[in-house]
Write a protein that holds these residues in place. Structure first.
Motif, PDB file in Angstrom:
ATOM      1  N   PHE A 178      72.937  38.652  -5.458  1.00  0.00           N
ATOM      2  CA  PHE A 178      71.880  37.660  -5.299  1.00  0.00           C
ATOM      3  C   PHE A 178      70.880  38.155  -4.262  1.00  0.00           C
ATOM      4  N   ASP A 179      69.587  37.918  -4.504  1.00  0.00           N
ATOM      5  CA  ASP A 179      68.563  38.276  -3.526  1.00  0.00           C
ATOM      6  C   ASP A 179      68.798  37.562  -2.205  1.00  0.00           C
ATOM      7  N   ASN A 180      69.200  36.277  -2.322  1.00  0.00           N
ATOM      8  CA  ASN A 180      69.552  35.470  -1.145  1.00  0.00           C
ATOM      9  C   ASN A 180      70.986  34.977  -1.326  1.00  0.00           C
ATOM     10  N   PRO A 181      71.940  35.547  -0.606  1.00  0.00           N
ATOM     11  CA  PRO A 181      73.353  35.155  -0.803  1.00  0.00           C
ATOM     12  C   PRO A 181      73.597  33.660  -0.637  1.00  0.00           C
ATOM     13  N   ASP A 182      72.769  32.967   0.147  1.00  0.00           N
ATOM     14  CA  ASP A 182      72.960  31.531   0.361  1.00  0.00           C
ATOM     15  C   ASP A 182      72.710  30.724  -0.910  1.00  0.00           C
ATOM     16  N   GLU A 183      72.000  31.328  -1.855  1.00  0.00           N
ATOM     17  CA  GLU A 183      71.689  30.613  -3.089  1.00  0.00           C
ATOM     18  C   GLU A 183      72.823  30.688  -4.116  1.00  0.00           C
ATOM     19  N   GLN A 184      73.842  31.501  -3.847  1.00  0.00           N
ATOM     20  CA  GLN A 184      74.945  31.653  -4.800  1.00  0.00           C
ATOM     21  C   GLN A 184      75.889  30.461  -4.708  1.00  0.00           C
ATOM     22  N   ASP A 185      76.104  29.766  -5.832  1.00  0.00           N
ATOM     23  CA  ASP A 185      77.056  28.666  -5.916  1.00  0.00           C
ATOM     24  C   ASP A 185      78.438  29.206  -6.222  1.00  0.00           C
ATOM     25  N   ASP A 186      79.462  28.506  -5.749  1.00  0.00           N
ATOM     26  CA  ASP A 186      80.834  28.926  -6.031  1.00  0.00           C
ATOM     27  C   ASP A 186      81.072  28.993  -7.534  1.00  0.00           C
ATOM     28  N   GLY A 187      81.640  30.122  -7.975  1.00  0.00           N
ATOM     29  CA  GLY A 187      81.997  30.260  -9.390  1.00  0.00           C
ATOM     30  C   GLY A 187      80.876  30.761 -10.278  1.00  0.00           C
ATOM     31  N   TRP A 188      79.718  31.126  -9.705  1.00  0.00           N
ATOM     32  CA  TRP A 188      78.585  31.601 -10.497  1.00  0.00           C
ATOM     33  C   TRP A 188      78.210  33.029 -10.050  1.00  0.00           C
ATOM     34  N   LEU A 189      77.793  33.837 -11.020  1.00  0.00           N
ATOM     35  CA  LEU A 189      77.365  35.212 -10.778  1.00  0.00           C
ATOM     36  C   LEU A 189      75.946  35.422 -11.301  1.00  0.00           C
ATOM     37  N   MET A 190      75.290  36.499 -10.827  1.00  0.00           N
ATOM     38  CA  MET A 190      73.943  36.857 -11.272  1.00  0.00           C
ATOM     39  C   MET A 190      74.032  38.192 -12.021  1.00  0.00           C
ATOM     40  N   GLY A 191      73.277  38.342 -13.111  1.00  0.00           N
ATOM     41  CA  GLY A 191      73.345  39.604 -13.823  1.00  0.00           C
ATOM     42  C   GLY A 191      72.381  39.707 -14.994  1.00  0.00           C
ATOM     43  N   TYR A 192      72.446  40.898 -15.676  1.00  0.00           N
ATOM     44  CA  TYR A 192      71.644  41.184 -16.869  1.00  0.00           C
ATOM     45  C   TYR A 192      72.598  41.446 -18.022  1.00  0.00           C
ATOM     46  N   GLN A 193      72.234  40.997 -19.218  1.00  0.00           N
ATOM     47  CA  GLN A 193      72.983  41.430 -20.385  1.00  0.00           C
ATOM     48  C   GLN A 193      72.718  42.923 -20.586  1.00  0.00           C
ATOM     49  N   GLU A 194      73.785  43.712 -20.709  1.00  0.00           N
ATOM     50  CA  GLU A 194      73.662  45.166 -20.741  1.00  0.00           C
ATOM     51  C   GLU A 194      72.733  45.646 -21.866  1.00  0.00           C
ATOM     52  N   CYS A 195      72.901  45.053 -23.058  1.00  0.00           N
ATOM     53  CA  CYS A 195      72.098  45.505 -24.204  1.00  0.00           C
ATOM     54  C   CYS A 195      70.607  45.278 -23.958  1.00  0.00           C
ATOM     55  N   GLN A 196      70.253  44.142 -23.344  1.00  0.00           N
ATOM     56  CA  GLN A 196      68.841  43.859 -23.077  1.00  0.00           C
ATOM     57  C   GLN A 196      68.293  44.754 -21.965  1.00  0.00           C
ATOM     58  N   TRP A 197      69.138  45.009 -20.954  1.00  0.00           N
ATOM     59  CA  TRP A 197      68.672  45.870 -19.864  1.00  0.00           C
ATOM     60  C   TRP A 197      68.385  47.295 -20.362  1.00  0.00           C
ATOM     61  N   LEU A 198      69.283  47.808 -21.203  1.00  0.00           N
ATOM     62  CA  LEU A 198      69.088  49.167 -21.697  1.00  0.00           C
ATOM     63  C   LEU A 198      67.844  49.274 -22.573  1.00  0.00           C
ATOM     64  N   GLN A 199      67.496  48.164 -23.241  1.00  0.00           N
ATOM     65  CA  GLN A 199      66.346  48.195 -24.144  1.00  0.00           C
ATOM     66  C   GLN A 199      65.024  47.971 -23.406  1.00  0.00           C
ATOM     67  N   LYS A 200      65.019  47.004 -22.458  1.00  0.00           N
ATOM     68  CA  LYS A 200      63.749  46.571 -21.882  1.00  0.00           C
ATOM     69  C   LYS A 200      63.566  46.926 -20.404  1.00  0.00           C
TER      70      LYS A 200
END
Length: 367
Positions: A328-350
């Protein structure tokens, strides 16, 4: 004749006089003789089939009511036993629950609410069901005693009737005895008929009340059961939610520890092998120079369940999708049980930095 030991000299005290005792003994003997003659067929017996049917129904009603009362009390005792077991179980959990764990205050409140719910349920079925049955059955002993008295007075009536008839048929008629026998017969008949009429009025009414008593008892029981289980279901769901959050908290700490070890290993590897390619997480986190991984990359996860996004900043997942987890850009914004990320297929394409989103950790597993 002398008085009994508990009587007074005047015969008006609390004790029973010898004369009164003798009369009672004579009545019992006369009734016994009359019953023997009736059984031997030497004396006719006054029968009332309709009344006998009322008595049979009364006995059935008494037995059913007594059984229901007994089973209700056994049920209430079982509720009390379950309440005690529930209290011990909840207290045990509350004592073991460590202060730094998620939902400590909620757990303490839930324990108290559960105990209160059991107490209310126990008290309600006692007041509305058991007490109702107790009140209903209080009238049965008096009626039973009056039925027995009516049966005795019927034997007295038959005996007086047979005695009067025998005096009238005798060859030597003693008018004084006949008059006395007729007077005794009238008195016996009056006493019997008064009791008989009262019972004939009351027994059918009592028989009809049983339906209303059963309806009220079981409607009340069903209503309190429904409310109890509905409220208990809510408390159970709250407990399940607390346990789920506690497990998520544990998993996050575990994953954080693993990530720290991975980063430390990457730094060591870079120091020892400066001429080799850096690890993907390290390079991504520091400068994003690796063209295949997004900035802040930590590790990969695979979706084990479908997830439908409910907000614009969430990722839509299909089972089997691979997600590149980033910090997370700001760790304080992370809620318990939630993660931040990109779908691999979309990242590789775009390689679009704006395509990242949050998603629930428990819908995925690390790969």
């Amino acid at each position: 004749m002398a008085e009994t030991g508990t009587g007074t000299g005047s015969g008006t005290g609390k004790g029973v006089t010898a004369g009164k005792l003798a009369i009672n003994v004579q009545k019992r003997l006369t009734r016994a003789q009359e019953k023997v003659l009736q059984k031997l067929g030497k004396a006719d017996e006054t029968r009332d089939a309709a009344f006998e049917e009322m008595v049979a129904r009364f006995n059935k009603q008494t037995a059913e009511g007594t059984k229901l009362q007994k089973d209700l009390k056994a049920y209430v005792t079982s509720v009390k036993t379950l309440h005690d077991a529930s209290r011990r179980l909840q207290d045990c959990l509350a004592e073991m629950y460590e202060p730094e764990w998620f939902g400590k205050e909620e757990m303490d409140a839930l324990t108290e609410d559960t105990d209160t719910l059991w107490l209310d349920y126990h008290q309600n079925i006692t007041d509305k069901c058991v007490v109702c049955m107790d009140t209903y059955l209080t009238q049965f002993p008096d009626l039973k005693a009056r039925i027995a008295k009516r049966d005795r007075k019927l034997v007295d009536f038959d005996s007086a009737r047979h005695h009067f008839a025998s005096l009238q048929k005798g060859k030597k008629k003693d008018e004084a005895k006949i008059a006395k026998a007729e007077e005794d017969l009238g008195r016996a008949q009056k006493i019997f008929e008064e009791l008989n009429v009262e019972l004939q009025d009351e027994l059918p009414v009592l028989w009809d009340t049983r339906v209303g008593v059963y309806v009220n008892t079981f409607q009340s029981l069903a209503g309190h059961q429904e409310k109890f289980h509905k409220d208990m279901s809510k408390l159970s769901q709250n407990l399940n939610d607390i346990m789920t959050k506690l497990e998520e908290q544990r998993q996050l700490k575990k994953d954080g520890t693993a990530a720290a070890k991975t980063e430390g290993g990457a730094k060591s590897d870079e120091a020892n092998h400066s001429d080799s390619a850096c690890s993907a997480p390290k390079c991504a986190v520091t400068n994003g120079s690796d063209g295949e991984l997004p900035p802040g990359f930590l590790y990969k996860v695979k979706a084990i369940h479908d997830y439908t996004a409910t907000d614009g900043d969430e990722l839509e997942l299909k089972m089997g999708d691979v997600v590149l987890v980033v910090a997370f850009d700001n760790p304080d914004e992370q809620d318990d049980g939630w993660l931040m990320g990109y779908q691999e297929c979309q990242w590789l394409q775009k390689k679009a930095l704006s395509a990242k989103g949050v998603f629930p950790e428990n819908f995925t597993q690390k790969v």
